[in-house]
Design an enzyme around this catalytic site. Sequence first.
Site, PDB file in Angstrom:
ATOM      1  CB  CYS A 190       9.367 -43.584 -46.160  1.00  0.00           C
ATOM      2  SG  CYS A 190      10.734 -44.198 -47.212  1.00  0.00           S
ATOM      3  CB  CYS A 240      11.417 -41.736 -49.027  1.00  0.00           C
ATOM      4  SG  CYS A 240      10.507 -43.330 -49.231  1.00  0.00           S
ATOM      5  CG  ASP A 241      10.536 -38.110 -46.772  1.00  0.00           C
ATOM      6  OD1 ASP A 241      10.856 -37.850 -48.256  1.00  0.00           O
ATOM      7  OD2 ASP A 241       9.305 -38.453 -46.436  1.00  0.00           O
TER       8      ASP A 241
END
Length: 305
Positions: A130, A133-134
Site C-alpha cells: 500500500c 499507507c507507507d
Amino acid sequence: MYDLIIIGGGPAGLAAGIYAVRFGLDTLVLEKSEISGQISMSDIVENYPGFPSISGLELMEKYRTHAQEVGVKTKITEVLSVRTEGAKKIVSTDSGDLEAKTLIIATGANPKHLGVPGEKEFISKGVSYCAICDGPFFKNKTVVVVGGGNSAVTDALLLSKVAQNVYLIHRRDRLKAAKVLQDRALATPNIEFILNTLVQEIAGSREGVKKVEKVILQDLNSKESRELSTNGVFIYVGIQPNTEFVNVEKNNEGFIITNRWMETSEKGIYAAGDCRDTPIWQLVAAVRDGAIAATAANEYIESLK
C-alpha cells in the site's frame, strides 16, 4: 436469533457493530482469529484522521476496546458458509450454526504475494502492499514497484512524488494498466520501467534493525540475474477478497457488488470494507461502509415489524 451477525472483526466490521448496538440491535461479530484486520500488520498508520501516527495493532485495539465498551459481542470462529432460509440467515461455522435476521459481510481482502524468499520476512520492514499507507516513509529514497496493472502504475506515480527513484518491474513485455496511466508514468522522469523481468528474491539486513536493501532480478529473455539496490518493495500482483463462503453477486475478481446502502443481491445481506467492489481499500472507506451497512440493516429490520 440475532438481529445482526457481522462476519469479520476488522475496521468495517467493528464500526458496523458499534453503530448496530447504538440502534439497539442484538449483534454478534464473528472473527476467525484474535488478531483481525489487515491494518494490524502495519507498523505505522499516518493517514487516518485524528491519529497523526499510530501502529496498526494499536489502532485495532482501540476499535476493539470501543466496541466492547458499547456492548458489541464477539465470537472467535471460522465461517464456512452462509445461506438464507425464509426470512432468516443461517451462518454455518466450525463451532455450529447461528441464525440472524440480517448479515453484514466484512471479511476484507488480502494482497496476493509474490511468494519469493524474503517477502514475508521483510513485511513492514521495506515490503509493502500500500503506497498510500507507507509511501511517506520512503521520502527521497529508492523504491521498487512490482506489477503491471492499474494499481501498480497508479502507486508508482504516487511514489514518484515522494521517492527519489521508482523502478517498476513487470514480468511481461508490456503493462496491463490503462494507456492514460502508462503515458503519465512514461512522462515521469524518476520512474524507470524494467520489463520481462521477475523478482527472484528480496534481500536485506537481518542483523539488528531488519530492512530491505536490494532485490534479485532475473531477465526472462537472457535468463541472467542481477541485483538492484532499493529501500522498499511495493507489491501489486492482485488482491484476493475473502468472499468464497457467501453466494451473492460479485464482480469477476470475487468482490461483492453492492449499492450505495451496502445492500448485496440478497435481501438482508450487506457488505462493507475491502471485501466489496470499492474504489479504494482504505481504513476511512471501510469504517464508512460499516456505518452505512449497519444503518441499512437496522432500517430493514424495522421494516419487518
